[in-house]
Design a protein around this motif. Structure first.
Motif: not given
Length: 188
Positions: A119-127, A138-150
């Motif tokens: 998840k952190n790798q994805i966040i680092a490379v997508v604008e 308040d919680k950033g991407f805490l409750h988002s999984t890599p699956i959610d982001i993709l």
């Protein structure tokens, strides 16, 4: 034995994912997805059939089952070691229960760590603009999984456009060169 975050990330074939500059499209999304899948698959796991590493922490359940024939289920955390085992339980049985408990916790923590690192790798490379909807103030991407982001990226940006089909069709009309490796013609 619990692996550290660094030890897990050191096993990733993609230490840094290819950045997506500007608006994602099908090709940039697929490259990102393939790299994330590769990283998660590189960390061994007996969960999900045992042959695909931790692919199940980054791939939707139905797709994982279709690809592997297995469900990837992260067990519920068993809590602290059960100290309520009767005192007259043989030491060998007690030791086996403790080993199984530690192994289960290790499986859970490793799966959680692989998911977090991916998840952190994805966040680092997508604008940020393209994933900001998932970023809680308040919680950033805490409750988002890599699956959610993709999934969030795929729905608007992972679509194959008519222009992409036209471009692909044009490459199909180019003459075949038998001196080139076959993979040249099958790459994205």
């Amino acid at each position: 034995m619990k692996f550290s975050d660094d030890a897990i990330q050191a096993k990733f074939p993609w230490k840094t994912l290819t950045p997506i500059i500007g608006e994602p499209n099908y090709l940039t999304f697929r490259k990102l997805q393939a790299q994330v899948y590769s990283n998660a698959s590189s960390i061994p796991s007996q969960l999900g059939g045992g042959n695909n590493g931790h692919l199940g922490v980054v791939m939707p359940d139905a797709q994982h089952h279709q690809k592997t024939g297995h469900n990837f289920i992260i067990p519920n955390h068993p809590g602290t070691y059960d100290a309520t085992i009767p005192n007259n339980t043989p030491n060998a049985v007690r030791a086996r229960v403790e080993v199984n408990h530690k192994a289960l916790i290790n499986d859970i923590e490793t799966a959680e760590t692989v998911a977090l690192l991916c998840k952190n790798q994805i966040i680092a490379v997508v604008e940020e603009t393209y994933i900001d909807e998932l970023n809680d103030p308040d919680k950033g991407f805490l409750h988002s999984t890599p699956i959610d982001i993709l999934d969030h990226l795929f729905n608007p940006y992972g679509i194959i456009t008519k222009a992409m089909i036209t471009e692909n069709n044009a490459t199909m009309d180019e003459p075949f060169d038998p001196n080139q490796p076959f993979a040249t013609y099958t790459k994205n």
